[in-house]
Write a protein that holds these residues in place. Structure first.
Motif, PDB file in Angstrom:
ATOM      1  N   MET A   1       9.167 -17.229  18.881  1.00 12.03           N
ATOM      2  CA  MET A   1       7.717 -17.210  18.871  1.00 12.03           C
ATOM      3  C   MET A   1       7.230 -15.871  19.399  1.00 12.03           C
ATOM      4  O   MET A   1       7.969 -15.127  20.016  1.00 12.03           O
ATOM      5  CB  MET A   1       7.174 -18.367  19.695  1.00 12.03           C
ATOM      6  N   SER A   2       6.013 -15.582  19.203  1.00  9.05           N
ATOM      7  CA  SER A   2       5.464 -14.289  19.592  1.00  9.05           C
ATOM      8  C   SER A   2       5.418 -14.145  21.101  1.00  9.05           C
ATOM      9  O   SER A   2       5.477 -15.112  21.846  1.00  9.05           O
ATOM     10  CB  SER A   2       4.045 -14.143  19.047  1.00  9.05           C
ATOM     11  N   ALA A   3       5.248 -12.892  21.530  1.00 11.67           N
ATOM     12  CA  ALA A   3       5.211 -12.612  22.960  1.00 11.67           C
ATOM     13  C   ALA A   3       3.981 -13.174  23.630  1.00 11.67           C
ATOM     14  O   ALA A   3       3.918 -13.223  24.849  1.00 11.67           O
ATOM     15  CB  ALA A   3       5.285 -11.113  23.194  1.00 11.67           C
ATOM     16  N   THR A   4       2.999 -13.587  22.853  1.00 13.38           N
ATOM     17  CA  THR A   4       1.765 -14.080  23.460  1.00 13.38           C
ATOM     18  C   THR A   4       1.817 -15.579  23.722  1.00 13.38           C
ATOM     19  O   THR A   4       0.917 -16.107  24.357  1.00 13.38           O
ATOM     20  CB  THR A   4       0.574 -13.792  22.538  1.00 13.38           C
ATOM     21  N   THR A   5       2.844 -16.283  23.286  1.00 12.82           N
ATOM     22  CA  THR A   5       2.861 -17.738  23.348  1.00 12.82           C
ATOM     23  C   THR A   5       2.638 -18.276  24.755  1.00 12.82           C
ATOM     24  O   THR A   5       1.692 -19.013  24.989  1.00 12.82           O
ATOM     25  CB  THR A   5       4.182 -18.284  22.784  1.00 12.82           C
ATOM     26  N   PRO A   6       3.505 -17.926  25.762  1.00 15.92           N
ATOM     27  CA  PRO A   6       3.301 -18.542  27.067  1.00 15.92           C
ATOM     28  C   PRO A   6       2.067 -18.037  27.782  1.00 15.92           C
ATOM     29  O   PRO A   6       1.576 -18.698  28.685  1.00 15.92           O
ATOM     30  CB  PRO A   6       4.573 -18.145  27.834  1.00 15.92           C
ATOM     31  N   PHE A   7       1.551 -16.866  27.390  1.00 22.18           N
ATOM     32  CA  PHE A   7       0.370 -16.339  28.038  1.00 22.18           C
ATOM     33  C   PHE A   7      -0.829 -17.263  27.808  1.00 22.18           C
ATOM     34  O   PHE A   7      -1.686 -17.405  28.663  1.00 22.18           O
ATOM     35  CB  PHE A   7      -0.004 -14.955  27.492  1.00 22.18           C
ATOM     36  N   HIS A   8      -0.893 -17.867  26.647  1.00 22.57           N
ATOM     37  CA  HIS A   8      -2.101 -18.603  26.273  1.00 22.57           C
ATOM     38  C   HIS A   8      -1.908 -20.123  26.309  1.00 22.57           C
ATOM     39  O   HIS A   8      -2.884 -20.858  26.356  1.00 22.57           O
ATOM     40  CB  HIS A   8      -2.552 -18.173  24.875  1.00 22.57           C
ATOM     41  N   ASP A   9      -0.677 -20.596  26.296  1.00 25.89           N
ATOM     42  CA  ASP A   9      -0.457 -22.034  26.288  1.00 25.89           C
ATOM     43  C   ASP A   9      -0.529 -22.626  27.694  1.00 25.89           C
ATOM     44  O   ASP A   9      -0.737 -23.814  27.855  1.00 25.89           O
ATOM     45  CB  ASP A   9       0.898 -22.363  25.656  1.00 25.89           C
ATOM     46  N   THR A  10      -0.306 -21.842  28.721  1.00 27.44           N
ATOM     47  CA  THR A  10      -0.408 -22.366  30.081  1.00 27.44           C
ATOM     48  C   THR A  10      -1.859 -22.614  30.453  1.00 27.44           C
ATOM     49  O   THR A  10      -2.738 -21.856  30.061  1.00 27.44           O
ATOM     50  CB  THR A  10       0.226 -21.405  31.097  1.00 27.44           C
ATOM     51  N   ARG A  11      -2.078 -23.655  31.277  1.00 24.55           N
ATOM     52  CA  ARG A  11      -3.441 -24.004  31.672  1.00 24.55           C
ATOM     53  C   ARG A  11      -3.804 -23.411  33.032  1.00 24.55           C
ATOM     54  O   ARG A  11      -4.973 -23.421  33.408  1.00 24.55           O
ATOM     55  CB  ARG A  11      -3.595 -25.535  31.727  1.00 24.55           C
ATOM     56  N   GLU A  12      -2.831 -22.901  33.741  1.00 28.48           N
ATOM     57  CA  GLU A  12      -3.119 -22.378  35.073  1.00 28.48           C
ATOM     58  C   GLU A  12      -3.311 -20.871  34.997  1.00 28.48           C
ATOM     59  O   GLU A  12      -2.373 -20.126  34.736  1.00 28.48           O
ATOM     60  CB  GLU A  12      -1.967 -22.719  36.043  1.00 28.48           C
ATOM     61  N   LYS A  13      -4.549 -20.413  35.254  1.00 29.12           N
ATOM     62  CA  LYS A  13      -4.834 -18.986  35.143  1.00 29.12           C
ATOM     63  C   LYS A  13      -4.028 -18.171  36.146  1.00 29.12           C
ATOM     64  O   LYS A  13      -3.578 -17.065  35.847  1.00 29.12           O
ATOM     65  CB  LYS A  13      -6.327 -18.736  35.352  1.00 29.12           C
ATOM     66  N   LEU A  14      -3.790 -18.726  37.327  1.00 34.13           N
ATOM     67  CA  LEU A  14      -3.011 -18.012  38.325  1.00 34.13           C
ATOM     68  C   LEU A  14      -1.586 -17.785  37.829  1.00 34.13           C
ATOM     69  O   LEU A  14      -1.037 -16.686  37.951  1.00 34.13           O
ATOM     70  CB  LEU A  14      -3.003 -18.797  39.641  1.00 34.13           C
ATOM     71  N   THR A  20       2.220 -12.678  33.446  1.00 37.73           N
ATOM     72  CA  THR A  20       1.913 -11.449  32.723  1.00 37.73           C
ATOM     73  C   THR A  20       2.238 -10.226  33.561  1.00 37.73           C
ATOM     74  O   THR A  20       2.844  -9.264  33.067  1.00 37.73           O
ATOM     75  CB  THR A  20       0.429 -11.427  32.321  1.00 37.73           C
ATOM     76  N   ALA A  21       1.857 -10.254  34.839  1.00 40.40           N
ATOM     77  CA  ALA A  21       2.124  -9.120  35.712  1.00 40.40           C
ATOM     78  C   ALA A  21       3.618  -8.875  35.855  1.00 40.40           C
ATOM     79  O   ALA A  21       4.081  -7.720  35.832  1.00 40.40           O
ATOM     80  CB  ALA A  21       1.491  -9.361  37.083  1.00 40.40           C
ATOM     81  N   GLN A  22       4.401  -9.923  35.981  1.00 35.58           N
ATOM     82  CA  GLN A  22       5.851  -9.784  36.111  1.00 35.58           C
ATOM     83  C   GLN A  22       6.453  -9.210  34.831  1.00 35.58           C
ATOM     84  O   GLN A  22       7.352  -8.354  34.880  1.00 35.58           O
ATOM     85  CB  GLN A  22       6.483 -11.139  36.434  1.00 35.58           C
ATOM     86  N   LEU A  23       5.952  -9.674  33.696  1.00 29.91           N
ATOM     87  CA  LEU A  23       6.493  -9.204  32.426  1.00 29.91           C
ATOM     88  C   LEU A  23       6.145  -7.732  32.204  1.00 29.91           C
ATOM     89  O   LEU A  23       6.982  -6.943  31.742  1.00 29.91           O
ATOM     90  CB  LEU A  23       5.953 -10.060  31.276  1.00 29.91           C
ATOM     91  N   ILE A  24       4.924  -7.343  32.547  1.00 31.57           N
ATOM     92  CA  ILE A  24       4.524  -5.942  32.425  1.00 31.57           C
ATOM     93  C   ILE A  24       5.369  -5.070  33.350  1.00 31.57           C
ATOM     94  O   ILE A  24       5.812  -3.978  32.963  1.00 31.57           O
ATOM     95  CB  ILE A  24       3.022  -5.779  32.718  1.00 31.57           C
ATOM     96  N   GLY A  35      13.863  -9.351  29.408  1.00 29.76           N
ATOM     97  CA  GLY A  35      14.842 -10.396  29.161  1.00 29.76           C
ATOM     98  C   GLY A  35      14.193 -11.727  28.888  1.00 29.76           C
ATOM     99  O   GLY A  35      13.016 -11.810  28.543  1.00 29.76           O
ATOM    100  N   GLY A  36      14.956 -12.778  29.091  1.00 31.67           N
ATOM    101  CA  GLY A  36      14.434 -14.119  28.892  1.00 31.67           C
ATOM    102  C   GLY A  36      14.046 -14.400  27.456  1.00 31.67           C
ATOM    103  O   GLY A  36      14.702 -13.914  26.525  1.00 31.67           O
ATOM    104  N   PRO A  37      12.960 -15.151  27.248  1.00 31.08           N
ATOM    105  CA  PRO A  37      12.599 -15.551  25.886  1.00 31.08           C
ATOM    106  C   PRO A  37      12.156 -14.398  25.002  1.00 31.08           C
ATOM    107  O   PRO A  37      12.057 -14.556  23.788  1.00 31.08           O
ATOM    108  CB  PRO A  37      11.442 -16.544  26.096  1.00 31.08           C
ATOM    109  N   PHE A  38      11.887 -13.233  25.571  1.00 30.83           N
ATOM    110  CA  PHE A  38      11.404 -12.098  24.783  1.00 30.83           C
ATOM    111  C   PHE A  38      12.453 -10.992  24.646  1.00 30.83           C
ATOM    112  O   PHE A  38      12.120  -9.852  24.351  1.00 30.83           O
ATOM    113  CB  PHE A  38      10.131 -11.526  25.415  1.00 30.83           C
ATOM    114  N   GLU A  39      13.706 -11.346  24.861  1.00 30.50           N
ATOM    115  CA  GLU A  39      14.760 -10.338  24.886  1.00 30.50           C
ATOM    116  C   GLU A  39      14.851  -9.560  23.581  1.00 30.50           C
ATOM    117  O   GLU A  39      15.115  -8.364  23.579  1.00 30.50           O
ATOM    118  CB  GLU A  39      16.110 -10.996  25.187  1.00 30.50           C
TER     119      GLU A  39
END
Length: 281
Positions: A1-14, A20-24, A35-39
């Motif tokens: 799936m695209s790199a944006t999937t977990p960014f928008h599917d989670t309900r907790e903004k925190l 996002t900060a960790q991935l950046i 790494g991980g799902p976006f390897e």
């Protein structure tokens, strides 16, 4: 799936912001690799100017090559609202792109009407998740082309040796991504063909520049390199044959073998070129 999937599917903004900060941070620390799902994903950092605040805002997105531009999708996971970065670039289309190895200013162009529909259909063929997101919302999910602004090449500013190593690393990385896409794709669709043709064009352009400018200049300054340059030029010619064959076969069931052969020959060539020429550059 695209790199944006977990960014928008989670309900907790925190959680969203923290992830996002960790991935950046991982992206920046590893020249664009994560790494991980976006390897095995193509990711970029898109920096826009906040439409309301005027401050720089950076988002990490999946992208697709498209000739001399790259494409991003404003899916927001199929939510009712467009993502913030999309609103920002509508207000100010001058953006900055970081691909990990290269970074450059770009202009964001929102695709409209038939062009948007054709490109979106192509991307849905590459990743069915885009179609699923579109089904979740009544808004038309935007597709945006990011076009590099005129100016010096993204690798300018360092030594020629550093630039050459960066260019080589980019080709190695792109071919590895294509290899993964070819190996895992159930169908070699239109977007994968564009990915292959884009890297073929880039290699042809790079090798033409070396053959017509770099190699003659090096031989003129260092005649002792004549035999080495002759070998490197012969490898350019062999790789050109492979590129032509790949362009002919792209979309065929046996294209993976051709990609593997191209990767093997290109990596051997790049290794030789760096070992022999970098001390002179």
């Amino acid at each position: 799936m695209s790199a944006t999937t977990p960014f928008h599917d989670t309900r907790e903004k925190l959680i969203l912001n923290d992830f996002t900060a960790q991935l950046i941070a991982e992206f920046k620390a590893n020249d664009g690799l994560v790494g991980g799902p976006f390897e095995n994903s193509r990711l970029l950092l898109l920096t826009t100017t906040g439409a309301r605040t005027g401050q720089s805002r950076t988002a990490i997105l999946g992208y697709y090559p498209d000739g001399d531009r790259v494409l991003v999708v404003g899916s927001a996971g199929g939510s009712p609202k467009h993502p913030d970065w999309y609103h920002n670039l509508l207000a100010n289309p001058e953006v900055h792109i970081d691909l990990g190895l290269f970074a450059y200013p770009a202009t964001a162009v929102v695709l409209r009407d038939a062009e948007r529909d054709e490109v979106f259909a192509r991307l849905v063929e590459a990743d069915a998740g885009w179609g699923e997101y579109q089904q979740r919302t009544t808004r038309t999910i935007p597709v945006v082309a990011l076009v590099q602004q005129p100016g010096p090449p993204p690798h300018a500013g360092g030594s020629f040796a550093e630039a050459l190593k960066t260019i080589h690393a980019a080709f190695r990385r792109e071919l590895a991504l294509i290899r993964h896409e070819v190996a895992t794709s159930g169908t070699l669709g239109a977007q994968l063909r564009i990915n292959c043709l884009t890297v073929c064009h880039g290699l042809h352009y790079h090798h033409t520049g070396e053959s017509t400018m770099l190699f003659p200049s090096l031989v003129e300054q260092h005649p002792e390199l004549a035999d080495v340059i002759a070998v490197l030029q012969a490898e350019h010619d062999q790789i050109a044959v492979l590129l032509d064959e790949l362009k002919r076969l792209v979309g065929a069931p046996d294209v993976l073998a051709q990609v593997d052969e191209l990767i093997a020959q290109l990596n051997a060539h790049l290794d030789r070129e760096e070992a022999e020429l970098l001390p002179y550059l």
